[in-house]
Design a protein around this motif. Structure first.
Motif, PDB file in Angstrom:
ATOM      1  N   VAL A  10       0.860  -1.190   0.000  1.00 24.88           N
ATOM      2  CA  VAL A  10       0.000   0.000   0.000  1.00 24.88           C
ATOM      3  C   VAL A  10       0.898   1.241   0.000  1.00 24.88           C
ATOM      4  N   GLY A  11       0.668   2.117  -0.986  1.00 21.03           N
ATOM      5  CA  GLY A  11       1.573   3.254  -1.198  1.00 21.03           C
ATOM      6  C   GLY A  11       2.664   2.870  -2.183  1.00 21.03           C
ATOM      7  N   ALA A  12       2.300   1.992  -3.117  1.00 22.47           N
ATOM      8  CA  ALA A  12       3.296   1.372  -4.004  1.00 22.47           C
ATOM      9  C   ALA A  12       4.063   2.379  -4.867  1.00 22.47           C
ATOM     10  N   GLY A  13       3.434   3.508  -5.178  1.00 21.98           N
ATOM     11  CA  GLY A  13       4.104   4.483  -6.045  1.00 21.98           C
ATOM     12  C   GLY A  13       5.036   5.426  -5.303  1.00 21.98           C
ATOM     13  N   GLY A  14       5.016   5.388  -3.972  1.00 18.67           N
ATOM     14  CA  GLY A  14       5.852   6.292  -3.179  1.00 18.67           C
ATOM     15  C   GLY A  14       7.311   5.837  -3.139  1.00 18.67           C
ATOM     16  N   ARG A  15       8.148   6.672  -2.485  1.00 23.68           N
ATOM     17  CA  ARG A  15       9.588   6.327  -2.411  1.00 23.68           C
ATOM     18  C   ARG A  15       9.792   4.968  -1.769  1.00 23.68           C
ATOM     19  N   MET A  16       9.098   4.748  -0.645  1.00 25.76           N
ATOM     20  CA  MET A  16       9.266   3.457   0.030  1.00 25.76           C
ATOM     21  C   MET A  16       8.594   2.333  -0.739  1.00 25.76           C
ATOM     22  N   GLY A  17       7.420   2.606  -1.318  1.00 27.03           N
ATOM     23  CA  GLY A  17       6.725   1.580  -2.089  1.00 27.03           C
ATOM     24  C   GLY A  17       7.603   1.067  -3.223  1.00 27.03           C
ATOM     25  N   ARG A  18       8.246   2.002  -3.922  1.00 26.62           N
ATOM     26  CA  ARG A  18       9.095   1.587  -5.052  1.00 26.62           C
ATOM     27  C   ARG A  18      10.352   0.864  -4.563  1.00 26.62           C
ATOM     28  N   ALA A  34      -0.184  -4.095  -5.889  1.00 28.31           N
ATOM     29  CA  ALA A  34       0.419  -2.787  -5.627  1.00 28.31           C
ATOM     30  C   ALA A  34      -0.733  -1.785  -5.574  1.00 28.31           C
ATOM     31  N   ILE A  35      -0.877  -1.120  -4.441  1.00 30.39           N
ATOM     32  CA  ILE A  35      -2.072  -0.298  -4.195  1.00 30.39           C
ATOM     33  C   ILE A  35      -1.693   1.175  -4.100  1.00 30.39           C
ATOM     34  N   GLU A  36      -2.502   2.021  -4.745  1.00 27.59           N
ATOM     35  CA  GLU A  36      -2.331   3.472  -4.628  1.00 27.59           C
ATOM     36  C   GLU A  36      -3.677   4.125  -4.323  1.00 27.59           C
ATOM     37  N   PHE A  69       3.250   1.619   3.504  1.00 33.22           N
ATOM     38  CA  PHE A  69       4.059   2.827   3.697  1.00 33.22           C
ATOM     39  C   PHE A  69       3.330   3.925   2.935  1.00 33.22           C
ATOM     40  N   SER A  70       2.318   4.536   3.572  1.00 33.14           N
ATOM     41  CA  SER A  70       1.488   5.492   2.823  1.00 33.14           C
ATOM     42  C   SER A  70       1.223   6.731   3.656  1.00 33.14           C
ATOM     43  N   SER A  71       0.007   6.833   4.219  1.00 34.37           N
ATOM     44  CA  SER A  71      -0.362   7.983   5.059  1.00 34.37           C
ATOM     45  C   SER A  71      -1.098   7.419   6.276  1.00 34.37           C
ATOM     46  N   PRO A  72      -1.219   8.202   7.361  1.00 35.61           N
ATOM     47  CA  PRO A  72      -1.891   7.679   8.557  1.00 35.61           C
ATOM     48  C   PRO A  72      -3.313   7.187   8.286  1.00 35.61           C
ATOM     49  N   GLU A  73      -4.111   7.953   7.501  1.00 37.04           N
ATOM     50  CA  GLU A  73      -5.504   7.535   7.233  1.00 37.04           C
ATOM     51  C   GLU A  73      -5.506   6.217   6.467  1.00 37.04           C
ATOM     52  N   SER A  74      -4.634   6.128   5.485  1.00 39.37           N
ATOM     53  CA  SER A  74      -4.560   4.930   4.662  1.00 39.37           C
ATOM     54  C   SER A  74      -4.077   3.726   5.477  1.00 39.37           C
ATOM     55  N   CYS A  75      -3.165   3.985   6.389  1.00 37.53           N
ATOM     56  CA  CYS A  75      -2.633   2.908   7.250  1.00 37.53           C
ATOM     57  C   CYS A  75      -3.758   2.256   8.052  1.00 37.53           C
ATOM     58  N   SER A  91       3.409  -2.158   8.943  1.00 38.05           N
ATOM     59  CA  SER A  91       3.361  -0.755   8.516  1.00 38.05           C
ATOM     60  C   SER A  91       4.529   0.044   9.059  1.00 38.05           C
ATOM     61  N   GLY A  92       5.066   0.924   8.184  1.00 33.14           N
ATOM     62  CA  GLY A  92       6.116   1.847   8.608  1.00 33.14           C
ATOM     63  C   GLY A  92       5.654   3.288   8.531  1.00 33.14           C
ATOM     64  N   THR A  93       4.355   3.494   8.249  1.00 31.78           N
ATOM     65  CA  THR A  93       3.851   4.867   8.129  1.00 31.78           C
ATOM     66  C   THR A  93       4.033   5.613   9.440  1.00 31.78           C
ATOM     67  N   THR A  94       4.590   6.825   9.365  1.00 30.24           N
ATOM     68  CA  THR A  94       4.816   7.606  10.583  1.00 30.24           C
ATOM     69  C   THR A  94       3.725   8.674  10.720  1.00 30.24           C
ATOM     70  N   ALA A 116       6.402  -0.184  12.920  1.00 24.79           N
ATOM     71  CA  ALA A 116       7.717   0.260  13.388  1.00 24.79           C
ATOM     72  C   ALA A 116       8.049   1.602  12.765  1.00 24.79           C
ATOM     73  N   ALA A 117       8.577   2.519  13.571  1.00 21.47           N
ATOM     74  CA  ALA A 117       8.964   3.838  13.051  1.00 21.47           C
ATOM     75  C   ALA A 117      10.294   3.763  12.316  1.00 21.47           C
ATOM     76  N   ASN A 118      11.022   2.673  12.508  1.00 24.65           N
ATOM     77  CA  ASN A 118      12.306   2.514  11.794  1.00 24.65           C
ATOM     78  C   ASN A 118      12.530   1.024  11.532  1.00 24.65           C
ATOM     79  N   PHE A 119      12.571   0.648  10.255  1.00 22.96           N
ATOM     80  CA  PHE A 119      12.722  -0.768   9.905  1.00 22.96           C
ATOM     81  C   PHE A 119      14.176  -1.163   9.645  1.00 22.96           C
ATOM     82  N   SER A 120      15.112  -0.237   9.844  1.00 22.75           N
ATOM     83  CA  SER A 120      16.515  -0.600   9.636  1.00 22.75           C
ATOM     84  C   SER A 120      16.933  -1.661  10.657  1.00 22.75           C
TER      85      SER A 120
HETATM   86  P1  NAD Z   1       5.767   9.083  -0.359  1.00 26.58           P
HETATM   87  O1  NAD Z   1       4.974  10.343  -0.196  1.00 26.58           O
HETATM   88  O2  NAD Z   1       6.869   9.043  -1.350  1.00 26.58           O
HETATM   89  O3  NAD Z   1       4.788   7.851  -0.661  1.00 26.58           O
HETATM   90  C1  NAD Z   1       3.546   7.649  -0.052  1.00 26.58           C
HETATM   91  C2  NAD Z   1       2.656   6.976  -1.102  1.00 26.58           C
HETATM   92  O4  NAD Z   1       1.447   6.565  -0.456  1.00 26.58           O
HETATM   93  C3  NAD Z   1       2.272   7.928  -2.238  1.00 26.58           C
HETATM   94  O5  NAD Z   1       2.539   7.324  -3.489  1.00 26.58           O
HETATM   95  C4  NAD Z   1       0.777   8.136  -2.027  1.00 26.58           C
HETATM   96  O6  NAD Z   1       0.054   8.349  -3.234  1.00 26.58           O
HETATM   97  C5  NAD Z   1       0.401   6.816  -1.362  1.00 26.58           C
HETATM   98  N1  NAD Z   1      -0.885   6.899  -0.650  1.00 26.58           N
HETATM   99  C6  NAD Z   1      -1.381   7.908   0.094  1.00 26.58           C
HETATM  100  N2  NAD Z   1      -2.625   7.621   0.505  1.00 26.58           N
HETATM  101  C7  NAD Z   1      -2.913   6.391   0.022  1.00 26.58           C
HETATM  102  C8  NAD Z   1      -4.056   5.552   0.100  1.00 26.58           C
HETATM  103  N3  NAD Z   1      -5.161   5.932   0.742  1.00 26.58           N
HETATM  104  N4  NAD Z   1      -4.003   4.337  -0.502  1.00 26.58           N
HETATM  105  C9  NAD Z   1      -2.903   3.939  -1.185  1.00 26.58           C
HETATM  106  N5  NAD Z   1      -1.794   4.714  -1.314  1.00 26.58           N
HETATM  107  C10 NAD Z   1      -1.801   5.915  -0.710  1.00 26.58           C
HETATM  108  O7  NAD Z   1       6.324   8.770   1.105  1.00 26.58           O
HETATM  109  P2  NAD Z   1       7.457   7.727   1.516  1.00 26.58           P
HETATM  110  O8  NAD Z   1       8.763   8.428   1.651  1.00 26.58           O
HETATM  111  O9  NAD Z   1       7.364   6.503   0.679  1.00 26.58           O
HETATM  112  O10 NAD Z   1       7.001   7.399   3.019  1.00 26.58           O
HETATM  113  C11 NAD Z   1       5.745   6.817   3.295  1.00 26.58           C
HETATM  114  C12 NAD Z   1       5.581   6.700   4.808  1.00 26.58           C
HETATM  115  O11 NAD Z   1       6.583   5.819   5.336  1.00 26.58           O
HETATM  116  C13 NAD Z   1       5.767   8.017   5.565  1.00 26.58           C
HETATM  117  O12 NAD Z   1       4.903   8.038   6.664  1.00 26.58           O
HETATM  118  C14 NAD Z   1       7.223   7.968   6.017  1.00 26.58           C
HETATM  119  O13 NAD Z   1       7.484   8.787   7.137  1.00 26.58           O
HETATM  120  C15 NAD Z   1       7.318   6.501   6.350  1.00 26.58           C
HETATM  121  N6  NAD Z   1       8.693   5.934   6.364  1.00 26.58           N
HETATM  122  C16 NAD Z   1       8.943   5.026   7.335  1.00 26.58           C
HETATM  123  C17 NAD Z   1      10.172   4.367   7.395  1.00 26.58           C
HETATM  124  C18 NAD Z   1      10.381   3.315   8.450  1.00 26.58           C
HETATM  125  O14 NAD Z   1      11.459   2.695   8.511  1.00 26.58           O
HETATM  126  N7  NAD Z   1       9.366   3.053   9.290  1.00 26.58           N
HETATM  127  C19 NAD Z   1      11.167   4.662   6.459  1.00 26.58           C
HETATM  128  C20 NAD Z   1      10.887   5.602   5.458  1.00 26.58           C
HETATM  129  C21 NAD Z   1       9.628   6.229   5.422  1.00 26.58           C
END
Ligand code: NAD
Length: 263
Positions: A10-18, A34-36, A69-75, A91-94, A116-120
């Motif tokens: 979930v959040g597949a297009g984001g930095r972490m999703g990719r 892969a969900i967006e 790895f998306s947004s709090p509402e989505s998480c 979930s790693g969404t912060t 987890a707030a940090n998956f390292s």
């Molecule tokens: P990003 O903005 O690049 O990606 C988030 C993606 O989620 C976007 O593509 C967005 O379109 C998608 N999204 C938003 N709402 C959605 C929904 N309802 N359904 C599906 N997809 C949805 O952000 P990022 O850098 O990939 O980070 C994502 C989250 O992960 C943030 O909260 C960030 O702080 C957290 N993060 C956590 C760790 C960890 O180790 N826990 C590491 C890096 C980032």
């Protein structure tokens, strides 16, 4: 556990999703979905080997683990769908508020949940080492947490520095908020015994550095983690997902993934 873990991202297009899609090319993972979000430019695109869709409900039941790895509402929404589909939830969404954490706690009664707030892997091992060092050295040793990040970071100290501070406090048997010294400037007076100090650097493109100092009389320990690649979070989340695929309902942590041998 089957040899292949089927995941939905979930959040597949984001930095972490990719980054997850890249790391999940390993043969022991199958990216089933892969969900967006609605309106995302990634909808309909092929990422990795799957077409991005907006509907987790339709695909979650075919997955072992939903990774978010998306947004709090989505998480929160994805956690509920994972639970009703019988998939574990990682979930790693912060930025989750207390209500969102409460939902995750409720969902954990129905399925296995790990937030987890940090998956390292390295940072989570460091946290353990810090707790041990804080416990063993005792109050005669001063504890300081140093962190450095790139110039774009907007919060300080970092969430990871806070996590390490909490580990140090746990080793001393105290609450971090009671002993934290967040910043020093001017005539500060001598150091408070038992304080845990924080130092912050912001600059350039530093991915993330954390050092915990334990300073005694005539000696000191420096425990350091340096991140050079954001892929560490994706690899840690996939390691967690693999471990979570066969877990009973409940709340789990990275500590469980790394240190619990026979749960
Ligand atoms: P990003 O903005 O690049 O990606 C988030 C993606 O989620 C976007 O593509 C967005 O379109 C998608 N999204 C938003 N709402 C959605 C929904 N309802 N359904 C599906 N997809 C949805 O952000 P990022 O850098 O990939 O980070 C994502 C989250 O992960 C943030 O909260 C960030 O702080 C957290 N993060 C956590 C760790 C960890 O180790 N826990 C590491 C890096 C980032």
């Amino acid at each position: 556990m089957s040899s292949v873990t089927r995941i939905a991202i979930v959040g597949a297009g984001g930095r972490m999703g990719r980054a997850l899609l890249e790391s999940a090319k390993a043969p022991d993972f199958e990216v089933a979905a892969a969900i967006e979000r609605a309106g995302s430019p990634w909808l309909g695109e092929v990422l990795g080997s799957v077409r991005v869709t907006g509907n987790l409900e339709e695909v979650a039941s075919g997955c072992d683990v939903v990774i978010d790895f998306s947004s709090p509402e989505s998480c929160v929404r994805a956690a509920r769908i994972a639970a009703s589909s019988g998939a574990a939830f990682v979930s790693g969404t912060t930025g989750l508020d207390a209500a969102a954490h409460e939902v995750l706690a409720q969902v954990a009664r129905e399925t296995a949940v790990l937030h987890a707030a940090n998956f390292s892997v390295g940072v989570n091992v460091l946290a353990r080492l810090v707790e041990l060092a804080a416990q063993a050295t005792g109050e005669e040793w001063d504890l300081e947490v140093f962190e450095a990040h790139h110039r774009h970071k907007v919060d300080a100290p970092s969430g990871t520095a806070l996590m390490l501070g909490r580990s140090a406090a746990a080793g001393r048997g105290v609450e971090l908020d009671e002993v934290a010294d967040w910043a020093r400037h001017g005539v500060t007076g001598p150091r408070e015994p038992g304080a845990i100090g924080f130092q912050v650097v912001r600059g350039g493109d530093i991915v993330g550095e954390h050092t915990v100092f334990a300073c005694g009389e005539g000696e000191r320990i420096e425990l350091t983690h340096r991140a050079t690649d954001r892929g560490i979070f994706a690899r840690g989340a996939l390691r967690a997902a693999r471990w979570m695929a066969s877990r009973r309902p409940g709340s789990y942590s990275m500590d469980d993934v790394l240190f619990r041998r026979n749960p």
